[in-house]
Every structure is written in structure tokens, then in C-alpha cells.
Design a protein around this motif. Sequence first.
Motif, PDB file in Angstrom:
ATOM      1  N   ALA A  83       0.827  -1.201   0.000  1.00 47.45           N
ATOM      2  CA  ALA A  83       0.000   0.000   0.000  1.00 47.45           C
ATOM      3  C   ALA A  83       0.862   1.252   0.000  1.00 47.45           C
ATOM      4  CB  ALA A  83      -0.930  -0.012   1.212  1.00 47.45           C
ATOM      5  N   ARG A  84       1.971   1.205   0.721  1.00 46.52           N
ATOM      6  CA  ARG A  84       2.891   2.341   0.756  1.00 46.52           C
ATOM      7  C   ARG A  84       3.391   2.681  -0.639  1.00 46.52           C
ATOM      8  NH1 ARG A  84       8.945   1.532   2.491  1.00 46.52           N
ATOM      9  NH2 ARG A  84       9.146   1.628   0.225  1.00 46.52           N
ATOM     10  N   LYS A  85       3.752   1.668  -1.402  1.00 46.85           N
ATOM     11  CA  LYS A  85       4.246   1.895  -2.758  1.00 46.85           C
ATOM     12  C   LYS A  85       3.149   2.487  -3.650  1.00 46.85           C
ATOM     13  CE  LYS A  85       7.797  -1.705  -2.575  1.00 46.85           C
ATOM     14  NZ  LYS A  85       8.245  -3.022  -3.082  1.00 46.85           N
ATOM     15  N   GLU A  86       1.915   2.047  -3.449  1.00 52.97           N
ATOM     16  CA  GLU A  86       0.810   2.589  -4.234  1.00 52.97           C
ATOM     17  C   GLU A  86       0.596   4.077  -3.911  1.00 52.97           C
ATOM     18  OE1 GLU A  86      -3.989   1.961  -4.948  1.00 52.97           O
ATOM     19  OE2 GLU A  86      -2.820   0.318  -4.082  1.00 52.97           O
ATOM     20  N   LEU A  87       0.660   4.419  -2.636  1.00 51.83           N
ATOM     21  CA  LEU A  87       0.491   5.823  -2.246  1.00 51.83           C
ATOM     22  C   LEU A  87       1.637   6.688  -2.767  1.00 51.83           C
ATOM     23  CD1 LEU A  87      -0.784   5.344   1.418  1.00 51.83           C
ATOM     24  CD2 LEU A  87      -2.124   6.086  -0.559  1.00 51.83           C
ATOM     25  N   GLU A  88       2.847   6.143  -2.794  1.00 51.87           N
ATOM     26  CA  GLU A  88       3.976   6.862  -3.393  1.00 51.87           C
ATOM     27  C   GLU A  88       3.731   7.091  -4.880  1.00 51.87           C
ATOM     28  OE1 GLU A  88       8.165   5.980  -1.656  1.00 51.87           O
ATOM     29  OE2 GLU A  88       7.070   4.074  -1.551  1.00 51.87           O
ATOM     30  N   HIS A  89       3.241   6.048  -5.546  1.00 61.59           N
ATOM     31  CA  HIS A  89       2.979   6.131  -6.988  1.00 61.59           C
ATOM     32  C   HIS A  89       1.979   7.244  -7.305  1.00 61.59           C
ATOM     33  CE1 HIS A  89       2.005   4.924 -11.098  1.00 61.59           C
ATOM     34  NE2 HIS A  89       0.724   4.897 -10.744  1.00 61.59           N
ATOM     35  N   HIS A  90       0.981   7.418  -6.444  1.00 59.27           N
ATOM     36  CA  HIS A  90      -0.057   8.418  -6.694  1.00 59.27           C
ATOM     37  C   HIS A  90       0.306   9.798  -6.152  1.00 59.27           C
ATOM     38  CE1 HIS A  90      -3.141   5.972  -8.583  1.00 59.27           C
ATOM     39  NE2 HIS A  90      -2.963   5.030  -7.672  1.00 59.27           N
ATOM     40  N   GLY A  91       1.485   9.940  -5.587  1.00 59.37           N
ATOM     41  CA  GLY A  91       1.941  11.241  -5.147  1.00 59.37           C
ATOM     42  C   GLY A  91       1.461  11.667  -3.772  1.00 59.37           C
ATOM     43  N   PHE A  92       0.835  10.758  -3.032  1.00 54.66           N
ATOM     44  CA  PHE A  92       0.367  11.088  -1.688  1.00 54.66           C
ATOM     45  C   PHE A  92       1.476  11.021  -0.643  1.00 54.66           C
ATOM     46  CE2 PHE A  92      -4.037  10.333  -3.104  1.00 54.66           C
ATOM     47  CZ  PHE A  92      -4.682  11.343  -2.406  1.00 54.66           C
ATOM     48  N   LEU A  93       2.417  10.131  -0.835  1.00 55.47           N
ATOM     49  CA  LEU A  93       3.341   9.782   0.239  1.00 55.47           C
ATOM     50  C   LEU A  93       4.794  10.000  -0.171  1.00 55.47           C
ATOM     51  CD1 LEU A  93       3.915   8.413   3.012  1.00 55.47           C
ATOM     52  CD2 LEU A  93       3.809   6.215   1.824  1.00 55.47           C
ATOM     53  N   THR A  94       5.548  10.591   0.749  1.00 57.97           N
ATOM     54  CA  THR A  94       6.994  10.687   0.616  1.00 57.97           C
ATOM     55  C   THR A  94       7.605   9.881   1.754  1.00 57.97           C
ATOM     56  OG1 THR A  94       6.888  12.899  -0.353  1.00 57.97           O
ATOM     57  CG2 THR A  94       9.003  12.210   0.584  1.00 57.97           C
ATOM     58  N   VAL A  95       8.474   8.942   1.393  1.00 58.44           N
ATOM     59  CA  VAL A  95       9.152   8.103   2.383  1.00 58.44           C
ATOM     60  C   VAL A  95      10.608   8.534   2.451  1.00 58.44           C
ATOM     61  CG1 VAL A  95       9.784   5.756   3.061  1.00 58.44           C
ATOM     62  CG2 VAL A  95       7.596   6.177   1.917  1.00 58.44           C
ATOM     63  N   GLY A  96      11.056   8.873   3.654  1.00 54.81           N
ATOM     64  CA  GLY A  96      12.445   9.267   3.857  1.00 54.81           C
ATOM     65  C   GLY A  96      13.204   8.232   4.662  1.00 54.81           C
ATOM     66  N   ARG A  97      14.491   8.442   4.781  1.00 55.57           N
ATOM     67  CA  ARG A  97      15.354   7.543   5.566  1.00 55.57           C
ATOM     68  C   ARG A  97      16.208   8.410   6.483  1.00 55.57           C
ATOM     69  NH1 ARG A  97      14.945   2.197   5.870  1.00 55.57           N
ATOM     70  NH2 ARG A  97      17.040   1.601   5.196  1.00 55.57           N
ATOM     71  N   VAL A  98      16.144   8.124   7.772  1.00 52.16           N
ATOM     72  CA  VAL A  98      16.921   8.886   8.747  1.00 52.16           C
ATOM     73  C   VAL A  98      17.682   7.912   9.639  1.00 52.16           C
ATOM     74  CG1 VAL A  98      15.320  10.826   8.743  1.00 52.16           C
ATOM     75  CG2 VAL A  98      14.999   8.971  10.382  1.00 52.16           C
ATOM     76  N   PRO A  99      18.834   8.339  10.187  1.00 52.25           N
ATOM     77  CA  PRO A  99      19.587   7.467  11.089  1.00 52.25           C
ATOM     78  C   PRO A  99      18.781   7.116  12.332  1.00 52.25           C
ATOM     79  CG  PRO A  99      20.919   9.326  10.367  1.00 52.25           C
ATOM     80  CD  PRO A  99      19.512   9.614   9.946  1.00 52.25           C
ATOM     81  N   GLN A 100      18.974   5.926  12.821  1.00 53.66           N
ATOM     82  CA  GLN A 100      18.296   5.470  14.026  1.00 53.66           C
ATOM     83  C   GLN A 100      19.277   5.443  15.194  1.00 53.66           C
ATOM     84  OE1 GLN A 100      16.351   1.713  13.584  1.00 53.66           O
ATOM     85  NE2 GLN A 100      16.017   1.412  15.761  1.00 53.66           N
ATOM     86  N   GLY A 101      18.849   6.003  16.334  1.00 54.69           N
ATOM     87  CA  GLY A 101      19.671   5.915  17.537  1.00 54.69           C
ATOM     88  C   GLY A 101      20.785   6.945  17.555  1.00 54.69           C
ATOM     89  N   SER A 102      21.888   6.610  18.217  1.00 51.95           N
ATOM     90  CA  SER A 102      22.999   7.534  18.421  1.00 51.95           C
ATOM     91  C   SER A 102      23.883   7.619  17.184  1.00 51.95           C
ATOM     92  CB  SER A 102      23.843   7.056  19.608  1.00 51.95           C
ATOM     93  OG  SER A 102      24.486   5.840  19.268  1.00 51.95           O
ATOM     94  N   ASP A 103      24.903   8.490  17.289  1.00 51.82           N
ATOM     95  CA  ASP A 103      25.834   8.653  16.174  1.00 51.82           C
ATOM     96  C   ASP A 103      26.557   7.354  15.845  1.00 51.82           C
ATOM     97  OD1 ASP A 103      25.133  11.275  16.054  1.00 51.82           O
ATOM     98  OD2 ASP A 103      26.823  12.003  17.237  1.00 51.82           O
ATOM     99  N   PHE A 104      26.691   6.478  16.832  1.00 43.22           N
ATOM    100  CA  PHE A 104      27.389   5.220  16.594  1.00 43.22           C
ATOM    101  C   PHE A 104      26.528   4.232  15.794  1.00 43.22           C
ATOM    102  CE2 PHE A 104      29.241   7.013  20.446  1.00 43.22           C
ATOM    103  CZ  PHE A 104      30.579   7.047  20.092  1.00 43.22           C
TER     104      PHE A 104
END
Length: 249
Positions: free
Chosen positions: A204-225
Motif C-alpha cells: 500500500a505504501r508503494k501505491e500511495l507513493e505512486h499516486h503522489g500522496f506519500l513521501t518516504v524518507g530515511r533517517v539514522p536510528q539511535g545515536s551517532d554510533f
Amino acid sequence: MPNPLYAAALASLRKAVDGASRKGNVAFPIEFVKADDPADTPPLARLVQGGRGGEVRLRLYLCLTMMATAKPHNIRRPPTSQTWAKTLALPAATGPRRVTDNMNWLAANKFIEIGPRNGYAPPPITLLSLDDASRPYERASLGSRYVGIPIDFWTRGWILTLSPTATATLFMLLESQGGHGAARYIPSDRRELYGVSHNTWTKARKELEHHGFLTVGRVPQGSDFDYRRLRNTYRIDEDRFSAPPGSPA
């Protein structure tokens, strides 16, 4: 290929919105989208379970909620099954039966109450409280939090364009976003409260991206390590509701 029934369905949807005098957002209670306990399945997830049947019953329920605007939140003169089939872009040969079967499912599962028939007219339909069917339905907008779906979801035809699982996931992401504009991370324990599988969410996420509703980002998890561990963030563009399906995002 485009559905040849789409244009007539869109016109019928817009007529239903005009008849309900709807503007702005249609409010759905938080408990419609999210359970309090991961062992429970929230109403929205229940609606889309079971394959093909989920498409009709979800769209029926969303339309009924949009149309039943005032206490006692009923539709005294609902459309016929033939009109519903036209509104949902279903074939005339099989659509009315699918509408009747899924309307009966909604009643059996305490989403609605179907009143006694008066002559040849369709029986009245009343929305039921989702947390206690014995209590009157209350407008979700009276609560402190709710999920607001722009009326463009109906008038622009998104209700017909998005698959049932994409529609459900759109509601879930809007609930998680909570009216904020910034991208949000959704912890796994919160996602479990929505009652959908990982595979369903991903598709479903991919479908919403395809239709321009959703932007999925990637961010670091946790501490700098832990910089090599990334997690997804999600942001729904609510302006997309006002654009017609198929238009550039």
C-alpha cells in the motif's frame, strides 16, 4: 485500461456530496483506524480483510459516513443498490448484488443498522457507534482527536482510484501524522495497532507513493554510533487530495 464506468461514478459521487452539503473534511474517530491493544483488530482493518469483498464494503462505509451528516446520523432515503453500483463503478449485472451482500455484512458486523423496509423504497440506514453499537453514533469531530479526510477524496474520485488497502493505509498514516506537516517515524508497536501485515503495509505504501500522496524518507536510528541503521519516515501530502488522479504529483 480506464474503467468505462468511472465518469458516471464520479458524477454520482459528486451528486451525493452535494446532497449531503459536505465541505471541508469528513471526520473519522481514532478508534476506527487504531486499536488500543495489538490483540484487537480495529474497524478499518476489518473492513479491508477478506480480499475482493473489502473493496465494496469499505467504499460503502466511507460514503455512508460522508452522507450521514446530522443526528441521528442516518440516511432515511438511501440510494438503491443499482444507484450504489453506479456510484462505485460496479458493473450493472453484478454490482447491485455485491452492494446488497456488503451492506448486509456491514449490518451483521455492527457498523450500521438497516431499518424496516417501507414499501418498495430501500430501508433507512443508521450509523452505529464503533465502540458500543448500543450507543448512538457521535460525530468524530466532537472529540479531541480524529482523522479528517478532505471531501476531495470523494469529489476527485480518489475513493474509486485507490485500492482498499491503500485507502486504509492512507487513513493510518494521517492518524500517525496527527495534523503535523513534518515527516514522522512510526514505531513497530504503533503500526501493530493498525492491524495490517507488513506485506500489506509495504504494498500500500508503494501505491500511495505512486499516486503522489506519500513521501518516504530515511533517517539514522539511535545515536551517532548507529548511523548505519536507518529507519523510514512518512509524510502525507494533503494537498494531493485536491488534484485529480493521474495528474503529475
